[in-house]
Design an enzyme around this catalytic site. Structure first.
Site, PDB file in Angstrom:
ATOM      1  CB  SER A 298      -0.956  -0.030   1.194  1.00  0.00           C
ATOM      2  OG  SER A 298      -1.961   0.950   1.045  1.00  0.00           O
ATOM      3  CG  ASP A 381      -6.449  -2.924  -3.626  1.00  0.00           C
ATOM      4  OD1 ASP A 381      -7.143  -2.065  -3.052  1.00  0.00           O
ATOM      5  OD2 ASP A 381      -5.266  -3.154  -3.330  1.00  0.00           O
ATOM      6  CG  HIS A 410      -5.756  -2.296   0.306  1.00  0.00           C
ATOM      7  ND1 HIS A 410      -4.957  -1.927  -0.745  1.00  0.00           N
ATOM      8  CD2 HIS A 410      -5.273  -1.618   1.376  1.00  0.00           C
ATOM      9  CE1 HIS A 410      -4.052  -1.065  -0.335  1.00  0.00           C
ATOM     10  NE2 HIS A 410      -4.208  -0.870   0.945  1.00  0.00           N
TER      11      HIS A 410
END
Length: 431
Positions: A298, A381, A410
């Protein structure tokens, strides 16, 4: 006193029994299964995608169920909404096609016995041909070389404290404070070192998004690396709760701070923190003097790519679903990644802010990578969209490999995480 002790024990046992009786179910009672035409969820341009929909209860189709659906380009307004009756719990929805590389998204929900169940699927159309929308400034390299040169004048002023209470039988843990960017400005990290008095590769592990108290990560040290897991806001993990909450409130939407000023944008310090982290790791006497790796997911995946693009000392990276990628996507009628800064939600699309972001967009650092990399993302995601993450991946010209688990959102599967660590170990000669 004995009676009180028996009563206390009774309460503990009763609480344990109650908790056991109310353990949350790991799966939904009703599941909506969405199946693409191809196991990799990839289609050719102009090829129509038909998604099979199965509504299952106890693993068997639910009869006479109605679903609501909507589909269109990923994370944009849907092109079509509708309902579909499934007599035998199974049906199909044609979600159309694309004549340019990208993703289409189908969202489905149903209501059974008063409960709403949902699922979604993103499918790709020539995803490895997706091109970024963000511009590369002509003075990009000069801007960052100047920033690094100025930053190198700031003393590291490292403070390293051993934390026996956080250490393990095989790993020593230290809390580290480093000065960076400006005199009197610091950031923190946990250093984890194997207890074997040997030389090791060093591993920088930057953080995901948000303002959180970091915790030590000993996994990498257990795998043969000297690792350094950091935060980006100058928040010590030992700060008291009241001060921490005050700091977190002040840093809400920190990604937008000075977004209209490339020289003072919030992420300038953050990106330079990565360089300073590598300064620190390579100063350690246990460093093997050869292998410097970076890995994260991320925002951490973004900072991993940034580190490789900005610091030529890095040898290998493993980046998962990098944020801050192709931020101008929303200005070009397609999705972008976290933090969605130019989406309708934030109304940030001024010329100054768009220009600043060109110096910080992860795609432009990906274009500068010259070392081998391991990458991974999932198609479902909605935080770091596959359109944005593949914009970055496709911009990398160096040796690379990618593991795509289409069904993941995610997050990543343990199998993929293990594969990335094994890849880094092999590259660094760790047996």
């Amino acid at each position: 006193m004995k009676l009180l002790s028996y009563f206390s024990l009774f309460l503990v046992l009763l609480t344990a029994k109650t908790n056991a009786q109310n353990t949350p179910a790991p799966i939904k009672l009703v599941q909506i299964m969405l199946t693409a035409d191809y196991p990799d969820w990839n289609y050719k341009l102009n090829e129509e995608a038909t998604i099979k929909v199965s509504v299952l209860k106890y693993g068997s189709p639910v009869e006479n169920v109605e679903i609501e659906y909507q589909y269109g380009p990923e994370q944009l307004n849907p092109e079509k909404k509708g309902t579909l009756a499934l007599a035998n719990g199974v049906g199909e929805i044609n979600i159309g096609t694309m004549n340019i590389p990208g993703f289409r998204q189908l969202r489905v929900q149903t209501k059974i016995d008063g409960y709403v169940y949902k699922n979604e699927i993103n499918v790709g159309f020539a995803p490895f041909e997706i091109k970024p929308t963000v511009n590369l400034p002509k003075d990009f390299d000069a801007f960052w070389e100047k920033a690094k040169a100025e930053n190198s004048k700031i003393p590291m002023d490292a403070v390293v404290n051993h934390k026996s209470e956080l250490s393990t039988a095989n790993v020593d843990v230290y809390l580290v404070r480093l000065q960076n960017y400006k005199l009197g400005q610091y950031f923190y990290g946990y250093l984890s070192k194997p207890k074997d008095d040997k030389k090791h590769p060093v591993l920088f592990n930057p953080p995901g998004a948000g303002v959180k108290k970091i915790v030590p990560v000993t996994t990498y040290a257990e795998k043969g690396f000297i690792s350094f897991t950091t935060e980006i806001h100058g928040v010590s993990p030992e700060i008291n709760d009241a001060d921490f909450e005050s700091t977190r409130a002040k840093l809400k939407d920190y990604w937008a701070i000075h977004l209209d000023d490339k020289n003072n944008y919030y992420y300038k310090k953050v990106y330079l923190d990565g360089v300073r982290a590598i300064d620190f790791l390579t100063s350690l006497p246990e460093f093997d003097q050869k292998n410097i790796v970076v890995t994260g997911g991320s925002q951490g995946g973004a900072l991993t790519i940034v580190a490789a693009g900005i610091d030529k000392r890095v040898n290998y990276i493993a980046s998962f679903y990098p944020a801050l990628s192709d931020n101008t996507g929303y200005l070009n009628n397609r999705s972008a990644g976290w933090p969605f800064m130019f989406s309708d939600k934030y109304q940030n699309n001024t010329p100054e802010k768009i220009k600043t972001m060109e110096y910080y967009d992860v795609v432009n650092f990906a274009r500068k990578i010259s070392i081998p990399g391991f990458y991974s993302t999932g198609y479902n995601d909605n935080t770091c969209s596959p359109t944005s993450t593949l914009s970055a991946f496709n911009s990398v010209k160096a040796s690379k490999e990618i593991v795509i688990t289409p069904i993941s959102a995610h997050w990543r599967f343990a199998e993929t995480d293990d594969k990335s660590i094994q890849w880094l170990q092999e590259k660094c000669g760790i047996e």
